[in-house]
Design a protein around this motif. Structure first.
Motif, PDB file in Angstrom:
ATOM      1  N   PHE A  24      55.169  23.052  18.807  1.00 45.33           N
ATOM      2  CA  PHE A  24      54.698  22.180  17.728  1.00 45.33           C
ATOM      3  C   PHE A  24      55.461  22.422  16.421  1.00 45.33           C
ATOM      4  N   MET A  25      55.967  23.645  16.224  1.00 49.20           N
ATOM      5  CA  MET A  25      56.742  23.930  15.013  1.00 49.20           C
ATOM      6  C   MET A  25      58.162  23.388  15.098  1.00 49.20           C
ATOM      7  N   LEU A  26      58.620  23.116  16.304  1.00 47.21           N
ATOM      8  CA  LEU A  26      59.989  22.603  16.487  1.00 47.21           C
ATOM      9  C   LEU A  26      60.035  21.083  16.593  1.00 47.21           C
ATOM     10  N   THR A  27      58.978  20.451  17.095  1.00 48.04           N
ATOM     11  CA  THR A  27      59.052  19.010  17.366  1.00 48.04           C
ATOM     12  C   THR A  27      59.198  18.133  16.120  1.00 48.04           C
ATOM     13  N   PRO A  28      58.619  18.479  14.948  1.00 44.46           N
ATOM     14  CA  PRO A  28      58.887  17.630  13.776  1.00 44.46           C
ATOM     15  C   PRO A  28      60.365  17.585  13.403  1.00 44.46           C
ATOM     16  N   THR A  29      61.031  18.728  13.472  1.00 43.92           N
ATOM     17  CA  THR A  29      62.466  18.763  13.181  1.00 43.92           C
ATOM     18  C   THR A  29      63.237  17.953  14.215  1.00 43.92           C
ATOM     19  N   ALA A  30      62.860  18.122  15.477  1.00 44.62           N
ATOM     20  CA  ALA A  30      63.523  17.358  16.536  1.00 44.62           C
ATOM     21  C   ALA A  30      63.295  15.865  16.344  1.00 44.62           C
ATOM     22  N   ALA A  31      62.093  15.495  15.936  1.00 44.80           N
ATOM     23  CA  ALA A  31      61.788  14.082  15.696  1.00 44.80           C
ATOM     24  C   ALA A  31      62.630  13.522  14.563  1.00 44.80           C
ATOM     25  N   LEU A  32      62.785  14.311  13.488  1.00 41.87           N
ATOM     26  CA  LEU A  32      63.592  13.847  12.351  1.00 41.87           C
ATOM     27  C   LEU A  32      65.060  13.697  12.745  1.00 41.87           C
ATOM     28  N   LEU A  33      65.565  14.637  13.551  1.00 42.89           N
ATOM     29  CA  LEU A  33      66.953  14.547  14.021  1.00 42.89           C
ATOM     30  C   LEU A  33      67.156  13.302  14.885  1.00 42.89           C
ATOM     31  N   LEU A  93      48.510  11.388  17.662  1.00 39.12           N
ATOM     32  CA  LEU A  93      49.329  10.339  17.050  1.00 39.12           C
ATOM     33  C   LEU A  93      48.567   9.620  15.937  1.00 39.12           C
ATOM     34  N   VAL A  94      47.326   9.221  16.231  1.00 39.02           N
ATOM     35  CA  VAL A  94      46.518   8.504  15.232  1.00 39.02           C
ATOM     36  C   VAL A  94      46.250   9.393  14.021  1.00 39.02           C
ATOM     37  N   ALA A  95      45.901  10.665  14.271  1.00 33.94           N
ATOM     38  CA  ALA A  95      45.593  11.582  13.164  1.00 33.94           C
ATOM     39  C   ALA A  95      46.811  11.827  12.291  1.00 33.94           C
ATOM     40  N   GLN A  96      47.965  12.006  12.908  1.00 38.09           N
ATOM     41  CA  GLN A  96      49.177  12.279  12.129  1.00 38.09           C
ATOM     42  C   GLN A  96      49.626  11.065  11.336  1.00 38.09           C
ATOM     43  N   PRO A 106      50.520   8.666  -0.645  1.00 35.24           N
ATOM     44  CA  PRO A 106      49.870   8.371  -1.930  1.00 35.24           C
ATOM     45  C   PRO A 106      49.843   9.565  -2.884  1.00 35.24           C
ATOM     46  N   ALA A 107      49.763  10.787  -2.330  1.00 37.94           N
ATOM     47  CA  ALA A 107      49.708  11.977  -3.188  1.00 37.94           C
ATOM     48  C   ALA A 107      51.082  12.441  -3.631  1.00 37.94           C
ATOM     49  N   GLY A 108      52.127  11.808  -3.135  1.00 43.24           N
ATOM     50  CA  GLY A 108      53.485  12.188  -3.511  1.00 43.24           C
ATOM     51  C   GLY A 108      53.908  13.527  -2.958  1.00 43.24           C
ATOM     52  N   LEU A 109      53.300  13.967  -1.859  1.00 41.30           N
ATOM     53  CA  LEU A 109      53.622  15.274  -1.277  1.00 41.30           C
ATOM     54  C   LEU A 109      54.844  15.233  -0.364  1.00 41.30           C
ATOM     55  N   VAL A 110      55.267  14.040   0.048  1.00 40.37           N
ATOM     56  CA  VAL A 110      56.487  13.895   0.845  1.00 40.37           C
ATOM     57  C   VAL A 110      57.373  12.862   0.179  1.00 40.37           C
ATOM     58  N   ALA A 111      58.662  12.947   0.511  1.00 36.63           N
ATOM     59  CA  ALA A 111      59.626  12.016  -0.087  1.00 36.63           C
ATOM     60  C   ALA A 111      59.262  10.579   0.286  1.00 36.63           C
ATOM     61  N   GLU A 112      59.508   9.671  -0.677  1.00 32.58           N
ATOM     62  CA  GLU A 112      59.143   8.277  -0.458  1.00 32.58           C
ATOM     63  C   GLU A 112      59.886   7.662   0.724  1.00 32.58           C
ATOM     64  N   ASP A 113      61.139   8.115   0.954  1.00 31.63           N
ATOM     65  CA  ASP A 113      61.922   7.546   2.052  1.00 31.63           C
ATOM     66  C   ASP A 113      61.839   8.369   3.335  1.00 31.63           C
ATOM     67  N   PHE A 114      60.863   9.296   3.382  1.00 35.50           N
ATOM     68  CA  PHE A 114      60.676  10.071   4.614  1.00 35.50           C
ATOM     69  C   PHE A 114      60.249   9.106   5.728  1.00 35.50           C
ATOM     70  N   PRO A 115      60.926   9.128   6.879  1.00 31.60           N
ATOM     71  CA  PRO A 115      60.684   8.119   7.928  1.00 31.60           C
ATOM     72  C   PRO A 115      59.219   8.097   8.387  1.00 31.60           C
ATOM     73  N   ARG A 116      58.648   6.898   8.398  1.00 37.78           N
ATOM     74  CA  ARG A 116      57.250   6.736   8.813  1.00 37.78           C
ATOM     75  C   ARG A 116      57.059   6.849  10.330  1.00 37.78           C
ATOM     76  N   SER A 117      58.156   6.826  11.047  1.00 33.40           N
ATOM     77  CA  SER A 117      58.057   6.931  12.517  1.00 33.40           C
ATOM     78  C   SER A 117      57.987   8.372  13.002  1.00 33.40           C
ATOM     79  N   ILE A 118      58.141   9.325  12.104  1.00 34.54           N
ATOM     80  CA  ILE A 118      58.163  10.733  12.510  1.00 34.54           C
ATOM     81  C   ILE A 118      56.870  11.154  13.214  1.00 34.54           C
TER      82      ILE A 118
END
Length: 667
Positions: A24-33, A93-96, A106-118
């Protein structure tokens, strides 16, 4: 390979938890790549990625824990576990997606152009990898099982590529120590030919059995079809005999433990299997309403029908079950069996089961229905609401030798029971009758016919559902011809049959009791129900089948001898009396007699009293004559010496007069 398999088998859920955290700690990075085609802009997304990795890992672990993923034994994972993984993945998937879109952006905690499909890509990767890790254990188990094949195991062919046959195959594959290796399926559905089920090919239909056995070099067939008809079983057994193959069978549905199939339940083919009919449709709701929570009394509870009534009624959870019988040994045995069954269900008498329904208090009672005072004591103590009367003398030749005993037990015992039931307000009364009561030629049949008349009369008097249920011979019951044949074969023969054209209707004990209970729910008062016994079977054919199933050959290993018809016997059992017609009921295997009122004698009580007096004097001639007056269609075929020393087939007629006149005139 062996070390890797051992390592996989050693994995427990705590190990899967650790592996999941790493994945689970590796899959977000893999998803972004994957989303950015392998280009990772660390300056733009590093902070967002670290936050999402931590939050998404927490979400997955929480959903997996709450979804029960960490409480499974993955070595034997099935479709159910696969569905659970998929369901948890959907929740992740739904929770994430919700967290990212409705909270983090909305809270500005992630970059605005961070991919929504991640969140979607991450969830798919995480579920796929964690599922693959778990199912590698299942794959290793299958691989190791195939690798442990016992080359000395007996090669077997399974007849029936349905759920039961497939279950048997899987158990054999998991347990090579059983010494059986499934090498082929046969199935009557030609569309299955060529398919492979659990690694075992479907090589043809039953008609191709001999060729398939030869091709796969097998010498044993297991019939894995609990719902197959007797016709199908006979066909397969016949094909196996022609091919020289041994055959075993999975029992019928009602014999299976909790409806599950296991190799340990496989047994030799019995006569009951060859006479199977289509599964009986039972209105379990109606039967349950009749029994559940009620006080039930069964007479003849130690007999074949009575004991099976006890078993089936106990499953319906009556408030209490009073088991009455004259023979202490048989009551002792059925009582012990019922108590053991209750203990196995993890609850004893008078203890609530897990769903809150009361278990039955079982009361064994030794009594004779001919003792009226004893019946009063029993009914006063236990206050039964439903009575099943299965106590009777049923052996035709034996009752011809002891006719007065047939009267006192079958007629007077029934009269006493009905009298007490009526006075004590019993809600429902069901008497077990016989097809031999139809146009009787025997004392047993005539006595049961009078018992039917008494039931009908009491129903008219009370307006309550007091009914009789007729059926024919029951396989495996005490006195059954099947038991006689088996004993004769064990002693070396010959197997004796009275007449080459003798035919009877047969039914297994559980089938008869299922229909008996169902018929009891249909009665409104006074009906005589007749169970559909199927097609009559020639006794000589039955004898030949028993000889074959014993592995013997008629004429070579054992002989069949014809001994002549015995007193009271018919060549064919009849279904209708001269004054009856049968009409269908809502159950396709149960019919009800019409025009029964016209056969009810106006002086039934007086006639029964006169018969009772004759039987008490042991006056056999008067007993026969008085019964003929009550049952005009009674045509006794007597080959025994009666009171005056002569052998008669014809008895003088008797007229029953009111009590103020002579009780009986013999002309």
């Amino acid at each position: 390979m062996g070390k890797l398999t051992s390592l996989l088998f050693g994995l427990r859920n705590r190990h899967f938890l650790i592996l999941d955290v790493l994945v689970f700690m590796l899959t977000p990075t893999a998803a972004l790549l994957l989303r950015t085609d392998g280009v990772l802009d660390a300056r733009a997304y590093l902070t967002s990625l670290l936050l999402i990795t931590g939050l998404f890992t927490a979400i997955k672990l929480a959903v997996y824990y709450l979804g029960g993923v960490y409480s499974r034994y993955w070595r034997y994972a099935s479709v159910e576990e696969l569905g659970r993984i998929a369901a948890t993945g959907l929740v992740v998937l739904v929770a994430q997606m919700g967290l990212l879109i409705f909270a983090l952006y909305p809270a500005g905690l992630v970059a605005e152009d961070f991919p929504r499909s991640i969140p979607m890509i991450d969830a798919l990767l995480a579920v796929s990898l964690s599922g693959a890790i778990r199912y590698s254990v299942r794959l290793a188990d299958r691989t190791s099982t195939k690798g442990r094949i016992n080359h000395d195991a007996e090669r077997v062919v399974i007849a029936g590529a349905d759920w039961a046959g497939v279950t048997i195959v899987k158990e054999m594959q998991r347990n090579p120590q059983l010494g059986m290796a499934p090498v082929a399926f046969l199935d009557e559905d030609p569309s299955k030919k060529g398919l492979c089920i659990g690694g075992v090919p479907v090589l043809g239909t039953f008609a191709e059995l001999a060729g398939v056995l030869s091709d796969v070099q097998a010498h044993r067939v297991i019939i894995g079809m609990p719902s197959a008809s007797g016709k199908t079983i006979r066909r397969i057994v016949g094909l196996c005999e022609q091919a020289g193959a041994q055959v075993k069978i999975v029992p019928r549905m009602y014999e299976l433990l909790d409806g599950t199939v296991s190799v340990r339940q496989i047994r030799e083919v019995r006569m009951e299997d060859l006479l199977r009919r289509d599964p009986i449709r039972t209105d379990t709701t109606a039967v349950g309403q009749m029994i559940t929570g009620k006080r039930v009394l069964i007479t003849g509870a130690g007999g074949s029908i009575g004991s099976e009534l006890c078993r089936q009624i106990l499953r319906l959870r009556p408030a209490s079950l009073v088991i009455v019988g004259h023979g202490e040994n048989s009551i002792f045995e059925i009582h012990n069996e019922l108590i053991t069954n209750l203990r196995k269900s993890a609850s004893g008498a008078n203890i609530l089961s897990q769903d809150g329904m009361p278990q039955a208090a079982i009361h064994p009672v030794i009594a004779d229905t001919r003792a009226l005072s004893r019946l009063w004591a029993i009914f006063s103590e236990f206050r039964p609401e439903v009575v099943f009367h299965a106590a009777a003398h049923k052996h035709v030749p034996m009752m011809e030798l002891n006719p007065t005993e047939a009267v006192t037990n079958n007629v007077i015992g029934t009269r006493n029971l009905l009298h007490v039931a009526r006075v004590m307000g019993v809600e429902r009364f069901v008497m077990v009758s016989t097809d031999k009561a139809v146009n009787p030629t025997s004392m047993m049949g005539a006595s049961k016919r009078v018992a039917e008349l008494l039931v009908h009369q009491t129903a008219r008097q009370t307006g309550k559902p007091y009914v009789a249920v007729r059926f024919g011979n029951v396989l495996g019951s005490r006195g059954s011809v099947l038991r006689t044949f088996q004993q004769q074969i064990a002693e070396g023969g010959p197997v004796t049959v009275t007449h080459p054209e003798m035919q009877r209707y047969f039914m297994t004990i559980p089938e008869a009791v299922q229909l008996l209970l169902q018929a009891a729910t249909l009665g409104s008062g006074g009906e005589v129900f007749m169970l559909d016994m199927g097609q009559p079977v020639k006794i000589v054919d039955l004898a030949r089948d028993v000889i074959k199933l014993s592995g013997l050959e008629e004429g070579r290993d054992i002989e069949i001898a014809f001994t002549g018809m015995r007193p009271g016997e018919k060549l064919f059992e009849e279904l209708l009396t001269t004054c009856e017609n049968y009409k269908p009921t809502q159950h396709e295997k149960i019919r009800v007699a019409e025009s029964f009122d016209s056969s009810l004698p106006g002086l039934l009580d007086l006639g029964v009293k006169r018969v009772e007096q004759a039987a008490a004097r042991n006056d056999e001639e008067a007993t026969y004559a008085l019964l003929q007056a009550l049952v005009p269609e009674f045509n006794p075929v007597r080959q025994t010496v009666i009171g005056n020393g002569r052998s008669d087939n014809e008895l003088p007629p008797v007229t029953i007069l009111p009590a103020s006149q002579e009780s009986a005139h013999v002309h």
